[in-house]
Design an enzyme around this catalytic site. Structure first.
Site, PDB file in Angstrom:
ATOM      1  N   SER B 141       1.460  -1.414   5.054  1.00  0.00           N
ATOM      2  CA  SER B 141       1.528   0.017   4.752  1.00  0.00           C
ATOM      3  C   SER B 141       2.768   0.632   5.416  1.00  0.00           C
ATOM      4  O   SER B 141       3.888   0.249   5.070  1.00  0.00           O
ATOM      5  CB  SER B 141       0.224   0.669   5.209  1.00  0.00           C
ATOM      6  OG  SER B 141       0.112   1.966   4.707  1.00  0.00           O
ATOM      7  N   HIS B 183       0.539   0.519  -1.060  1.00  0.00           N
ATOM      8  CA  HIS B 183      -0.682   1.021  -1.745  1.00  0.00           C
ATOM      9  C   HIS B 183      -0.291   1.358  -3.191  1.00  0.00           C
ATOM     10  O   HIS B 183      -0.722   2.384  -3.730  1.00  0.00           O
ATOM     11  CB  HIS B 183      -1.230   2.285  -1.063  1.00  0.00           C
ATOM     12  CG  HIS B 183      -1.629   2.104   0.368  1.00  0.00           C
ATOM     13  ND1 HIS B 183      -2.822   1.531   0.749  1.00  0.00           N
ATOM     14  CD2 HIS B 183      -0.983   2.423   1.518  1.00  0.00           C
ATOM     15  CE1 HIS B 183      -2.905   1.515   2.073  1.00  0.00           C
ATOM     16  NE2 HIS B 183      -1.801   2.037   2.566  1.00  0.00           N
ATOM     17  N   GLU B 210      -2.099  -3.158  -2.623  1.00  0.00           N
ATOM     18  CA  GLU B 210      -2.950  -3.456  -1.472  1.00  0.00           C
ATOM     19  C   GLU B 210      -3.354  -4.932  -1.464  1.00  0.00           C
ATOM     20  O   GLU B 210      -3.410  -5.578  -2.506  1.00  0.00           O
ATOM     21  CB  GLU B 210      -4.197  -2.559  -1.511  1.00  0.00           C
ATOM     22  CG  GLU B 210      -3.830  -1.101  -1.260  1.00  0.00           C
ATOM     23  CD  GLU B 210      -5.050  -0.173  -1.221  1.00  0.00           C
ATOM     24  OE1 GLU B 210      -6.167  -0.631  -1.494  1.00  0.00           O
ATOM     25  OE2 GLU B 210      -4.845   1.021  -0.911  1.00  0.00           O
TER      26      GLU B 210
END
Lengths: 330, 330
Positions: B141, B183, B210
């Site tokens: 992330s 994401h 993800e």
């Protein structure tokens, strides 16, 4: 069929009429850009619109909405043509409703219901014949999907293309070698349209956002798509795709490398035949253009002075200062 | 710096170490494919991992999770290196924590917090130096975004690229001329990455799903990206883009025509230097290969018989029937 006499000075149509594929949820209360475009192409105050609500699970209210809308926007007449079975789609009375319209509008709902009732019937052929003689054919959501030769039947959302996430069925084929998807950005249908193009690279994938219309017309033998409305039309061109679609198992994510992507907002145009953007003249900033014009005049004077050979540094400095001051008042 | 002696037969690293950009939400309980890949590259049972949780707003628990995970997967040692200010990022004791690690793992959180504390400090330089001497640098992330030269600072989701929907900031620059988003499919970030590529066509846009990792290694002077995990890595190549990004107003949808799109599932590889798919040998179906081998042997015998000129229709028929029966048993 002989050309129908018209009571107006509208140019009589020649060749197929425009198509409008709308991505659903078109603005009905505000600017109504997309619906106005449809109505304008269909003849404006002379328009006679047939609304086909066959895809919808709703009752007469869906027709009432579009009837009120098109009349409020100025249409001369609106009729409902709602076959609800293949038998009804063969009924000459229903089919005849399309005889003298200037526009056909197919509502949203379930495109597989629409295609299952309409395709291959006299009613389906009448829609094609109307398009061929110049009638405008538009549709929103399900009514957009069915216009292409290959139609998304159903499928799931998501950005990632996965094997078996969606199904093709046969559309009306008003436009060939494309597959049209709708509610495109809003329901995140990148993945399913990419899956279809990876499996069928000969099809151009066209994803239409909500409150957005793809207006397709034939111009000089090419099919040109122009975008109107609030969102974008997304095009996937799989001509050069490398994919593992023939061997990917079950619901695995798919390889799709080398897809040409075109994101087209309102005002842009795309040549569907050549699969290229129609390049528009660049937008010129008026301030910049004026500045350049002044500089051009200055340079011309300077060149004249140099050619006359009468320039001393002091004279040049004064003259340029004067020219610059004049330039400010142009 | 002299090469550190290792207690194992692992090949001593030469040149920069691998990078792993993980799209967030990597599997921590099941197969843990992505984390296992990171740990394996970092030396497996000999790995000493520094966890950098600076992006996170959580307390010690985020380190505890990764400490437990990496130890359970077999890592020899795990240390936490958590500067929480630019001053702390200059502290030799904190910086020294990266001296003898084999892997650096940056957690999720807020990438602008991470870059604001780390970039341009001794700690930031130590991460770059570790990468340069062969240490594996991974992050999930926020910890993925910061690896690129140009970093998505923040922005909104949605499929449609719109002017001003996202902001760039400077990343660590472990990999240049790319912008990494994460994401990607799950938060529908097509639009914002397309906006960035439309505005900066020299950057390659890389969107990581993800539980998916982009593993980047240098091979023969080229940077090769391999995909591991459950989702896909999406690449936007804007080399040939036509866009109106320089003149689009406010938050208007952007024109972005001619973007090359690559959707890469696990197992695929992409040459970031050449911006092309690394083509793998096609998968051969063993049944089909066997059938072809048998047919090839049959054809050879047939050719021999024809060359010998001893074929009558009856003989040929009998011989082929016999050969075919033999073929069934091969």
């Amino acid at each position: 069929m002989p050309a129908k006499p018209t009571s107006t000075d509208r140019t009589p149509p020649s060749g197929p009429g425009p198509l409008i594929a709308i991505g659903g949820a078109e603005d009905k209360l505000g600017r109504r850009t997309v619906l106005k475009t449809f109505l304008s192409l269909a003849g404006g105050r002379d328009a006679k619109i047939a609304v086909i609500p066959t895809a919808s699970s709703l009752g007469p209210e869906v027709v009432e909405v579009y009837d009120a809308l098109f009349r409020k926007l100025g249409a001369a007449d609106v009729v409902a043509a709602r076959p609800d079975s293949r038998e009804a789609a063969e009924d000459p009375e229903v089919v005849g409703l399309l005889d003298d319209v200037t526009g056909i509008f197919m509502t949203g709902g379930n495109q597989l219901k629409l295609s299952a009732i309409v395709n291959g019937t006299a009613f389906g052929e009448a829609i094609k014949a109307a398009h061929a003689r110049g009638v405008v054919v538009g549709g929103t959501s399900a009514g957009a999907s069915i216009q292409s030769s290959h139609m998304v039947a159903f499928g799931t959302g998501g950005s990632t293309p996965k094997q078996r996430m969606t199904q093709l069925a046969a559309g009306l084929g008003l436009i060939r070698d494309v597959v049209i998807d709708q509610h495109f950005g809003q329901r995140n249908r990148y993945g399913r349209l990419l899956m279809l193009v990876a499996q069928s690279p000969g099809l151009l994938g066209i994803g239409v956002d909500e409150d957005t219309g793809a207006v397709i017309t034939e111009e000089n033998g090419a099919e040109i798509m122009r975008v109107v409305g609030r969102g974008v039309v997304t095009v996937f061109d799989g001509r050069n795709v490398v994919s593992n679609a023939h061997e990917a198992r079950r619901t695995a994510p798919l390889l799709a490398s080398g897809v040409q992507l075109h994101v087209l907002p309102a005002g842009s145009a795309f040549n569907l035949t050549e699969k290229t953007l129609v390049r528009e003249a660049p937008v010129v900033d008026p301030g910049e253009a004026e500045e350049l014009a002044v500089a051009g005049r200055d340079l011309k004077r300077l060149a004249r002075d140099i050619a006359a050979g009468d320039i001393s540094p002091t004279v040049l400095r004064r003259r340029r200062a004067r020219q610059s001051a004049e330039g400010d008042h142009v």
